[in-house]
Design an enzyme around this catalytic site. Structure first.
Site, mmCIF file in Angstrom:
data_model
loop_
_atom_site.group_PDB
_atom_site.id
_atom_site.type_symbol
_atom_site.label_atom_id
_atom_site.label_comp_id
_atom_site.label_asym_id
_atom_site.label_seq_id
_atom_site.Cartn_x
_atom_site.Cartn_y
_atom_site.Cartn_z
ATOM 1 N N GLU A 18 0.831 -1.206 0.000
ATOM 2 C CA GLU A 18 0.000 0.000 0.000
ATOM 3 C C GLU A 18 0.866 1.257 0.000
ATOM 4 O O GLU A 18 0.643 2.184 -0.788
ATOM 5 C CB GLU A 18 -0.924 -0.003 1.219
ATOM 6 C CG GLU A 18 -1.777 1.249 1.347
ATOM 7 C CD GLU A 18 -2.735 1.388 0.181
ATOM 8 O OE1 GLU A 18 -2.684 2.433 -0.502
ATOM 9 O OE2 GLU A 18 -3.522 0.465 -0.051
ATOM 10 N N ASP A 73 1.102 4.075 -3.005
ATOM 11 C CA ASP A 73 0.759 5.484 -2.788
ATOM 12 C C ASP A 73 1.907 6.405 -3.175
ATOM 13 O O ASP A 73 1.707 7.403 -3.883
ATOM 14 C CB ASP A 73 0.388 5.708 -1.320
ATOM 15 C CG ASP A 73 -0.938 5.066 -0.940
ATOM 16 O OD1 ASP A 73 -1.705 4.712 -1.849
ATOM 17 O OD2 ASP A 73 -1.196 4.913 0.260
ATOM 18 N N SER A 76 -7.517 2.110 -3.324
ATOM 19 C CA SER A 76 -6.207 2.576 -2.865
ATOM 20 C C SER A 76 -5.389 3.133 -4.025
ATOM 21 O O SER A 76 -4.521 3.979 -3.821
ATOM 22 C CB SER A 76 -5.424 1.444 -2.212
ATOM 23 O OG SER A 76 -5.893 1.170 -0.919
ATOM 24 N N GLY A 105 -25.071 11.383 -14.813
ATOM 25 C CA GLY A 105 -24.967 12.231 -13.635
ATOM 26 C C GLY A 105 -24.341 11.506 -12.459
ATOM 27 O O GLY A 105 -23.799 10.401 -12.590
ATOM 28 N N ASP A 144 -23.818 9.254 -9.226
ATOM 29 C CA ASP A 144 -24.428 8.048 -8.673
ATOM 30 C C ASP A 144 -23.456 7.405 -7.693
ATOM 31 O O ASP A 144 -22.250 7.654 -7.736
ATOM 32 C CB ASP A 144 -24.797 7.059 -9.788
ATOM 33 C CG ASP A 144 -23.588 6.643 -10.621
ATOM 34 O OD1 ASP A 144 -22.736 5.908 -10.104
ATOM 35 O OD2 ASP A 144 -23.502 7.080 -11.774
ATOM 36 N N ASP A 172 -18.540 11.715 -17.526
ATOM 37 C CA ASP A 172 -19.604 10.966 -16.872
ATOM 38 C C ASP A 172 -19.550 9.492 -17.274
ATOM 39 O O ASP A 172 -19.569 9.165 -18.458
ATOM 40 C CB ASP A 172 -20.962 11.571 -17.259
ATOM 41 C CG ASP A 172 -22.094 11.043 -16.410
ATOM 42 O OD1 ASP A 172 -21.819 10.370 -15.399
ATOM 43 O OD2 ASP A 172 -23.270 11.300 -16.753
ATOM 44 N N ILE A 173 -19.469 8.621 -16.281
ATOM 45 C CA ILE A 173 -19.423 7.178 -16.508
ATOM 46 C C ILE A 173 -20.834 6.626 -16.328
ATOM 47 O O ILE A 173 -21.465 6.847 -15.295
ATOM 48 C CB ILE A 173 -18.462 6.486 -15.528
ATOM 49 C CG1 ILE A 173 -17.086 7.140 -15.597
ATOM 50 C CG2 ILE A 173 -18.366 4.998 -15.840
ATOM 51 C CD1 ILE A 173 -16.463 7.160 -16.961
#
Length: 587
Positions: free
Chosen positions: A298, A302, A516, A577, A579, A558-559
């Site tokens: 992790e 990062d 992550s 929009g 969600d 927008d997906i």
């Protein structure tokens, strides 16, 4: 018979002083039912030392919140006029009477001023006490609890009490009733070359992105720095090393960012950064062990993608000590809460804070006591009021918690009722941070593990009212009725790529996936925007959500495909929009 001493006073003297404390009879301050998944194992060792954090009320928080809304609203005259450290502390401080009452109560148990650790705003007082004394102070009994499924062990109680006239001066005391397990939001780990989830057809050459930008076709199987810069229109942007802009990344749970791994990553993905490093900051005793086998996947993820995308912007890696899963014994120093409060206390005390900070850790909202979650969230608001964009990943369990019933895959409440319900993640549900979910592939679609849903703790904030209600109104009548809170804060706010990120870990090239990946990616692009603004003499973006929901969404892609299953359901579908299945992504 020898007297038992604590803090320099015989225990008999301490108890005698306690009998004369002017407080009333003990009254239960906080109580929970037996938390789901945890089994009471044995009485806690009397000599086991607890680091008790006492939270005092913040009566002026409403004023701080109002300032946050105004400083984050592009249409307000205060937009970008952030508070100083001293101004923030003034709005976080308790009444003097609360401080005096708590100090007086602690003195009755032998705690003198030198034994108290106070936060700069005086809203936290921390003491160290053995279980035997903590049980007397809180009129409770601590036990060792074992998590039946995960194997974690912790020292906690299901209820504690305070003198009744002290209740108004104390919000809560922890560790007491907190059974949060706290984890990194990382879904999968693949060795390089292993078969992975990819589209049926990758094609060759390039793919046209949503803004007409060209993206290498290979990005449909492996995400690199170049992929992200191509997809999100930052291929030719170079940040400044000297304009004051900074990026911060947090590390917990003994996740160490390995410098050799970082250099290998730079060698393959950003040679210009080779030889550069980040600033390491230890919080509450946090370390950064450089043994190759101690490298955290992790922390490596990062730092490699966060700092790799923003180089040469100066980067800071905060390592905060504290790991809830442990084996309690008389030899161990203390027991811990989840460590956000320690990190927040440290970073808020600094004069110079990175303008953008990303965190990829969290837990089921229901495992964090409500009062504790509210306090941590309020301190996120204080960061925002100081001009910091606070970014969190939204979780990797879809609408669930990855601890669903193995037979039915249903998720249950943690309040003893065992009611079937979706499980949102905290701190992603805090309304004062920006929560980031995950997408995959080009064209992008929602990825199944991406955490999303609605908070059971925090009401829907004003900036999200139209977007969230608009989505709920589109649902077929009765959809998931009773499984989510239709009035809660919706998650996530935005999404970015989160599948098959190529990193170096323990000297090897591996692929990782999860929100992550998405949080530091989004934070890096916000840091680039802050870099451009600061270079033009403008203030940083600060808390993003009021801007994102009012006008910033117009710059997002927008997906409309995908969903986030969990708890035995298909989860929420992506649609036109905002969600809770993915939200929009940077473009």
């Amino acid at each position: 018979m020898r007297a038992i001493f604590w803090l320099g006073l015989p225990l008999s003297t301490v108890m005698a002083r306690t009998a004369f404390y002017k407080g009333s009879q003990p009254k239960v301050k906080e109580s929970i039912t037996s938390p789901r998944g945890w089994v009471k194992h044995a009485p806690a060792p009397p000599s086991h030392v607890l680091e008790l954090k006492i939270a005092l009320p913040q009566p002026k928080f409403d004023a701080l919140e109002q300032y946050l809304w105004e400083a984050s609203d592009p249409g307000h005259e205060r937009y970008g006029a952030y508070l100083s450290k001293e101004e923030t502390y003034a709005l976080m401080s308790p009444h003097r009477g609360s401080v005096e009452a708590v100090v007086d109560w602690l003195a009755s148990y032998g705690f003198e001023e030198g034994h108290l650790v106070r936060s700069p705003a005086n809203d936290w007082i921390t003491i160290r006490a053995p279980v035997s004394l903590a049980e007397k102070m809180l009129d409770t009994t601590y036990h060792v609890y074992h998590h039946a499924q995960k194997g974690d062990t912790t020292v906690r109680t299901l209820s504690y009490s305070l003198p009744e006239n002290l209740h108004g001066h104390v919000d809560f005391i922890q560790p007491t009733t907190m059974f949060a397990r706290f984890k990194a939001f990382k879904s999968t780990l693949h060795w390089s070359g292993q078969a992975e989830l990819v589209p049926a057809s990758l094609g060759n050459g390039t793919i046209t992105g949503p803004a007409g930008n060209q993206v290498d076709a290979s990005c449909n199987s492996t995400i690199t720095l170049t992929c992200l810069r191509q997809l999100y229109n930052a291929l030719n942007y170079t940040t400044s090393a000297t304009n004051g802009n900074k990026l911060g990344l947090t590390g917990y749970l003994n996740q160490y960012a390995n410098l050799d791994d970082l250099q290998q990553f730079y060698l393959t993905q950003n040679p210009a950064a080779l030889g550069s490093n980040f600033t390491f900051v230890s919080v509450h005793g946090g370390t950064n062990n450089q043994s190759l086998l101690a490298a955290g996947d992790e922390a490596d993820l990062d730092t490699q993608f966060g700092f790799g995308l923003t180089y040469p912007t100066p980067g800071t890696f905060y390592s905060t000590a504290g790991e809830p899963p442990f084996t309690p014994s008389a030899l161990e120093a203390n027991d811990t809460n989840e460590p956000y409060s320690y990190w927040l206390g440290y970073v808020l005390s600094q004069d110079d804070i990175p303008q953008t900070i990303s965190t990829s850790y969290g837990d089921d909202e229901q495992t964090v006591p409500y009062n504790y979650a509210v306090r941590v969230c309020n301190e996120m608001a204080a960061l925002g009021a100081r001009g910091v964009s606070v970014i969190f990943s939204s979780g990797d369990g879809g609408v669930g918690d990855n601890d669903a019933d193995p037979a039915t895959q249903q998720c249950f409440t943690n309040d003893g009722r065992n009611v079937t319900r979706f499980v949102p993640f905290f701190p992603a549900t805090c309304p004062y941070i920006t929560a980031v979910g995950s997408t995959a592939y080009i064209p992008e679609k929602a990825i199944p593990f991406s955490g999303g849903g609605f908070s059971n703790y925090f009401p829907r904030p004003p900036y999200q009212e139209l977007a969230a209600q608009g989505y709920i109104d589109k649902l077929a009548p009765g959809t998931y009725q009773g499984l989510y809170n239709p009035y809660g804060r919706g998650v996530p706010d935005v999404s970015t790529q989160g599948l098959n990120f190529s990193i170096f870990w323990e000297g090897k090239n591996v692929h990782v996936s999860g929100t992550s990946c998405s949080a530091p990616t989004f934070a890096a692009f916000i840091s680039m925007l802050n870099d451009a603004r600061i270079s033009l003499g403008l203030p940083p973006l600060g808390f993003l959500n009021p801007f994102l929901y009012s006008s910033g969404y117009k710059a997002l892609n927008d997906i409309t495909e995908g969903n986030n299953p969990g708890c035995g359901t298909e989860g929420f579908n992506a649609t036109v929009g905002w969600d809770p299945g993915k939200s929009d992504v940077t473009a």
